[in-house]
Design a protein around this motif. Structure first.
Motif, PDB file in Angstrom:
ATOM      1  N   LEU A 165       0.816  -1.214   0.000  1.00 47.62           N
ATOM      2  CA  LEU A 165       0.000   0.000   0.000  1.00 47.62           C
ATOM      3  C   LEU A 165       0.846   1.259   0.000  1.00 47.62           C
ATOM      4  O   LEU A 165       0.447   2.284  -0.567  1.00 47.62           O
ATOM      5  CB  LEU A 165      -0.947  -0.011   1.202  1.00 47.62           C
ATOM      6  CG  LEU A 165      -2.074  -1.060   1.137  1.00 47.62           C
ATOM      7  CD1 LEU A 165      -2.847  -1.094   2.442  1.00 47.62           C
ATOM      8  CD2 LEU A 165      -3.018  -0.760  -0.036  1.00 47.62           C
TER       9      LEU A 165
ATOM     10  N   ALA B  41      -0.583   2.845  -8.148  1.00 44.78           N
ATOM     11  CA  ALA B  41      -0.945   1.436  -8.259  1.00 44.78           C
ATOM     12  C   ALA B  41       0.318   0.600  -8.077  1.00 44.78           C
ATOM     13  O   ALA B  41       1.439   1.116  -8.144  1.00 44.78           O
ATOM     14  CB  ALA B  41      -1.592   1.121  -9.611  1.00 44.78           C
TER      15      ALA B  41
ATOM     16  N   PRO C 190      -7.580  -7.244 -10.195  1.00 46.72           N
ATOM     17  CA  PRO C 190      -7.578  -6.390  -9.005  1.00 46.72           C
ATOM     18  C   PRO C 190      -7.514  -7.215  -7.731  1.00 46.72           C
ATOM     19  O   PRO C 190      -8.196  -8.238  -7.610  1.00 46.72           O
ATOM     20  CB  PRO C 190      -8.913  -5.628  -9.103  1.00 46.72           C
ATOM     21  CG  PRO C 190      -9.289  -5.694 -10.544  1.00 46.72           C
ATOM     22  CD  PRO C 190      -8.769  -7.010 -11.036  1.00 46.72           C
ATOM     23  N   HIS C 191      -6.677  -6.803  -6.797  1.00 49.43           N
ATOM     24  CA  HIS C 191      -6.607  -7.514  -5.530  1.00 49.43           C
ATOM     25  C   HIS C 191      -7.910  -7.302  -4.774  1.00 49.43           C
ATOM     26  O   HIS C 191      -8.419  -6.182  -4.699  1.00 49.43           O
ATOM     27  CB  HIS C 191      -5.418  -7.015  -4.693  1.00 49.43           C
ATOM     28  CG  HIS C 191      -5.100  -7.889  -3.525  1.00 49.43           C
ATOM     29  ND1 HIS C 191      -5.831  -7.855  -2.344  1.00 49.43           N
ATOM     30  CD2 HIS C 191      -4.158  -8.832  -3.339  1.00 49.43           C
ATOM     31  CE1 HIS C 191      -5.342  -8.742  -1.502  1.00 49.43           C
ATOM     32  NE2 HIS C 191      -4.325  -9.347  -2.076  1.00 49.43           N
TER      33      HIS C 191
ATOM     34  N   GLU D 138      -8.660  -7.116  -1.681  1.00 49.65           N
ATOM     35  CA  GLU D 138      -8.651  -6.367  -0.423  1.00 49.65           C
ATOM     36  C   GLU D 138      -7.705  -5.165  -0.414  1.00 49.65           C
ATOM     37  O   GLU D 138      -7.842  -4.300   0.451  1.00 49.65           O
ATOM     38  CB  GLU D 138      -8.285  -7.309   0.736  1.00 49.65           C
ATOM     39  CG  GLU D 138      -9.329  -8.396   0.964  1.00 49.65           C
ATOM     40  CD  GLU D 138      -8.947  -9.358   2.076  1.00 49.65           C
ATOM     41  OE1 GLU D 138      -8.098  -8.994   2.917  1.00 49.65           O
ATOM     42  OE2 GLU D 138      -9.481 -10.477   2.104  1.00 49.65           O
TER      43      GLU D 138
ATOM     44  N   THR E  69      -6.778  -1.965  -2.262  1.00 54.33           N
ATOM     45  CA  THR E  69      -7.192  -1.025  -3.303  1.00 54.33           C
ATOM     46  C   THR E  69      -5.977  -0.469  -4.026  1.00 54.33           C
ATOM     47  O   THR E  69      -5.025   0.012  -3.400  1.00 54.33           O
ATOM     48  CB  THR E  69      -7.996   0.140  -2.691  1.00 54.33           C
ATOM     49  OG1 THR E  69      -9.120  -0.395  -1.978  1.00 54.33           O
ATOM     50  CG2 THR E  69      -8.479   1.090  -3.765  1.00 54.33           C
ATOM     51  N   GLY E  70      -6.018  -0.527  -5.358  1.00 57.42           N
ATOM     52  CA  GLY E  70      -4.911  -0.014  -6.163  1.00 57.42           C
ATOM     53  C   GLY E  70      -3.860  -1.056  -6.474  1.00 57.42           C
ATOM     54  O   GLY E  70      -2.909  -0.778  -7.207  1.00 57.42           O
TER      55      GLY E  70
ATOM     56  N   SER F 243      -4.197 -11.830   1.911  1.00 59.83           N
ATOM     57  CA  SER F 243      -5.608 -11.573   2.177  1.00 59.83           C
ATOM     58  C   SER F 243      -6.169 -12.706   3.029  1.00 59.83           C
ATOM     59  O   SER F 243      -5.605 -13.799   3.086  1.00 59.83           O
ATOM     60  CB  SER F 243      -6.408 -11.473   0.869  1.00 59.83           C
ATOM     61  OG  SER F 243      -6.532 -12.736   0.260  1.00 59.83           O
TER      62      SER F 243
END
Length: 377
Positions: free
Chosen positions: A154, A162, A194-195, A197, A199-200, A250
């Motif tokens: 993150l 991203a 897209p993951h 959990e 975001t981005g 995740s």
């Protein structure tokens, strides 16, 4: 005999073609439009993530320096209670990757994530009295694995908008994983998912189509570009009798941690019935690991002993399940003191690298003092 040689040559040709296709696909994805977004390879040091790292190096080395613009982070997670033999292998692998990247001026950073001192296994179990993890209360995965590595990802998302996570997951690992992968591929043409959990963050699975046999054949056929061979990794699997706990990002992936199919992992893992990896190491001649097995088994054994558990939860409440059965609270401070003493004894018998840090011990004793002061003792 000539016919047998022809079959062998054909099989060798197949693995060369397969391997070239994997390297070429990684190279093309690296050069795609999203070049500004960093790649983050989740590297456990196991067979699958090693194959991805190997292919990634080959892909980058096949490009001219002017094309190597995308940053790559090879990120491992150290729970601080990993099997010492696995830690030693991982550190050797990381050193080799780091030195090779520097020698060839590749845009690669090799990093390790760890839980902060207030969220380590020992500060939570011995300090706050969290009961040993089991299938229904697996508090360790989120705090030791998911949290530290997710934060690293993150941070890169925040900096550049991203990030793309490379994972060594494969369709043949389980039916549920195969179904999820096929469902995504049927709906989208992109290699990026897209993951769920983070975001981005996007997931890229470069070896998704390889079988377990393909992975071992690659490791046995091709020498790693950072030098040496994969023989040490192959021997590690033979000694441990199985597979590794993967990088977990995740809660959906958490069931892969601490199961019969993921035998490398935390030496303290009480989620599994038997620690097959450490027992495998002992059976193969590494007898110094026997005290670790005995401690883990003892920790699992005392978990539900009411003598060692508080009546109240940490919030001061006495709770019951739907059937009216009392749900015990954390380990008592007396039990935690007993566990710490047992850990010290295990450390002495083991004689290897420290099993707990001074920083953790200091925080544990501070936590005890605060609890006792709160209770007026």
């Amino acid at each position: 005999m000539p016919a047998m040689n022809a079959v062998t040559d054909l099989m060798q040709d197949d693995i060369y073609i397969l391997w070239n296709d994997i390297v070429e696909s990684i190279k093309q994805e690296y050069l795609s439009e999203e070049q500004s977004y960093p790649w983050i390879l989740g590297f456990s040091g196991g067979k699958d993530s090693t194959v991805v790292a190997h292919a990634l190096f080959e892909a980058l080395l096949s490009l001219p320096p002017s094309k190597r613009k995308r940053e790559v982070h090879i990120v491992s997670n150290d729970t601080l209670v990993e099997s010492p033999l696995v830690v030693a292998h991982l550190e050797r692998s990381q050193d080799a990757l780091r030195n090779a990247a520097q020698s060839w001026s590749l845009p690669i950073t090799v990093a390790t994530t760890r839980p902060p001192v207030d969220k380590t296994f020992w500060t939570l179990l011995i300090g706050k009295g969290y009961p040993s993890p089991n299938q229904t209360m697996r508090w360790c995965t989120d705090r030791l694995k998911i949290g530290p590595t997710s934060q690293y990802i993150l941070d890169r998302v925040s900096a550049l908008g991203a990030a793309i996570i490379l994972l060594g997951v494969r369709s043949d690992e389980s039916e549920s994983r195969r179904n999820n992968i096929n469902k995504w591929k049927n709906l989208h043409e992109s290699n990026l998912q897209p993951h769920p959990e983070l975001t981005g963050a996007f997931i890229y699975r470069p070896i998704v189509s390889l079988t377990t046999e393909d992975v071992w054949e690659v490791l046995g056929t091709f020498a790693p570009p950072w030098g040496g061979s994969h023989n040490g990794l192959i021997q590690l699997y033979r000694d441990a009798e199985g597979g590794e706990c993967p990088v977990v990002l995740s809660k959906a992936e958490a069931p892969g941690c601490g199961t019969a199919s993921s035998r490398f992992g935390c030496w303290t893992c009480t989620v599994v019935e038997k620690d097959k990896s450490l027992q495998g190491f002992v059976d193969s001649g590494n007898h110094e690991y026997k005290p670790l097995i005995e401690f883990r088994d003892w920790l699992k054994q005392i978990r539900n002993n009411p003598e060692y558990r508080s009546v109240e939860r940490r919030n001061g409440l006495v709770t019951f399940d739907v059937s009216g059965k009392h749900i015990p609270g954390p380990f008592t401070i007396q039990a935690r003191q007993m566990i710490l003493e047992k850990l010290f004894e295990t450390q002495k018998a083991f004689g290897g690298s420290p099993l707990i840090s001074k920083e953790e011990i200091d925080l544990i004793k501070s936590t005890w003092a605060q609890e006792l002061a709160k209770k007026g003792q």
